[in-house]
Design an enzyme around this catalytic site. Sequence first.
Site, short mmCIF file in Angstrom:
data_model
loop_
_atom_site.label_atom_id
_atom_site.label_comp_id
_atom_site.label_asym_id
_atom_site.label_seq_id
_atom_site.Cartn_x
_atom_site.Cartn_y
_atom_site.Cartn_z
N LYS A 1 5.29 3.15 4.41
CA LYS A 1 4.32 4.24 4.29
C LYS A 1 4.67 5.37 5.26
O LYS A 1 4.55 6.55 4.93
CB LYS A 1 2.91 3.74 4.58
CG LYS A 1 2.31 2.93 3.46
CD LYS A 1 0.85 2.65 3.77
CE LYS A 1 0.22 1.69 2.78
NZ LYS A 1 -1.13 1.31 3.20
N LYS B 1 7.89 -2.93 -6.93
CA LYS B 1 6.66 -3.60 -7.36
C LYS B 1 5.75 -2.61 -8.11
O LYS B 1 5.80 -1.40 -7.84
CB LYS B 1 5.92 -4.22 -6.17
CG LYS B 1 5.30 -3.21 -5.23
CD LYS B 1 4.39 -3.88 -4.20
CE LYS B 1 3.79 -2.78 -3.33
NZ LYS B 1 2.86 -3.23 -2.33
N LYS C 1 0.07 1.57 -7.56
CA LYS C 1 -0.64 2.78 -7.99
C LYS C 1 0.01 4.04 -7.42
O LYS C 1 -0.18 5.11 -7.94
CB LYS C 1 -2.12 2.71 -7.64
CG LYS C 1 -2.42 2.31 -6.22
CD LYS C 1 -3.88 1.90 -6.13
CE LYS C 1 -4.09 0.99 -4.91
NZ LYS C 1 -5.29 0.21 -4.99
#
Length: 336
Positions: A111, A193, A196
């Site tokens: 992130k 993976k 969203k």
Amino acid sequence: MKRIFSGAQPTGNVHLGNYLGALRNWVSLQHEYESFFCIVNLHAITTRQDPALLAQKTKELAQIYLAVGIDPELSTIFIQSDVAEHAELTWILNCVARMSELERMTQFKDKAKKQRENVGVGMFDYPVLMAADILLYQTDLVPVGEDQKQHLELTRDLAIRFNRDYGDTFRIPEPYIPKVGARIMSLSDPAKKMSKSDDDPNGCVMLLDDADSIQRKFKRAVTDSGTTIRFDESRPAIANLLTIFQLLTGKSPEQIEDHFAAKGYAQLKQELADVTVEFLKPFQERVRATTDEELSRLLEKGRDKARQIARVTLETAMARMGISGARELAGLAARI
Ligand code: AMP
Ligand code: TRP
């Protein structure tokens, strides 16, 4: 009765990966365990959220928990920010956690890399908040997808360290990661993976997608070179589609391979889209059927139950550390 605790963030939309990797197992485990399912809105704000949208998504996630089959008579459903003990225990655990161990968290590194500058302190601290969630309820088992395994190891380390330094306080939780479905991959890139935050919206099937979108996403799904339809790790795109098919139909891998023996990739994608649409139809009707009154009653009940348990753990941890405060100092000697 042993306890489970798990949660999901009310950001974006819940997708098939969330369902197959986590929520689906919560539903089956709630019959064997005393269960707590949290809507982790404090985790959600570790990245910037639109306030009105976050509130709406929080409510929607509660509806989704109910619609997938979490039974509020069996399980406690609540919103993280309704139970202040989560933030309070996070502070205490912050004083137990080390920078170096948080810097090793792969989810943080991923992130932070995307963000580059202005990485929030909350994002760094995300795994400690998650540890607080779990430890407050003296949890035995945490059903999650594969991506949360490292966070679970950190939770265990923090609990073990606290218990060693201040006396036995927290139960040491075990992860529950399913053998099949723990890592559903993106339909547009089987090396990533399903997520969203995927750049390509076609890679991710949302539980609330309409039939046309589902058909389109599966039709566009990437496949491997070759033609055989088998569960084969070296053909990750097809293996991923077959895994989804397996979990949604409940058929065995042998039955599925026999069924597709003389068929092509287009047929597999078509049947998978049809199965998914059929599976999601009654679910989507249930999401729409829950009323606001029902929901707020249930979330208040969940909050009260969760608070009771969280309070006891937090107070024990505070007493063990010698930070009970004025009100409790008098009776402290008797309690420790
Ligand atoms: P989140 O929405 O990120 O809060 O995730 C909720 C749950 O879904 C967690 O237990 C995750 O481990 C799980 N999960 C997320 N993405 C996937 C995926 N692609 N495959 C399997 N499980 C997943
Ligand atoms: N970090 C988890 C995720 O993104 C969500 C979560 C927060 C969670 N607290 C938790 C999962 C406690 C299990 C237990 O998926």
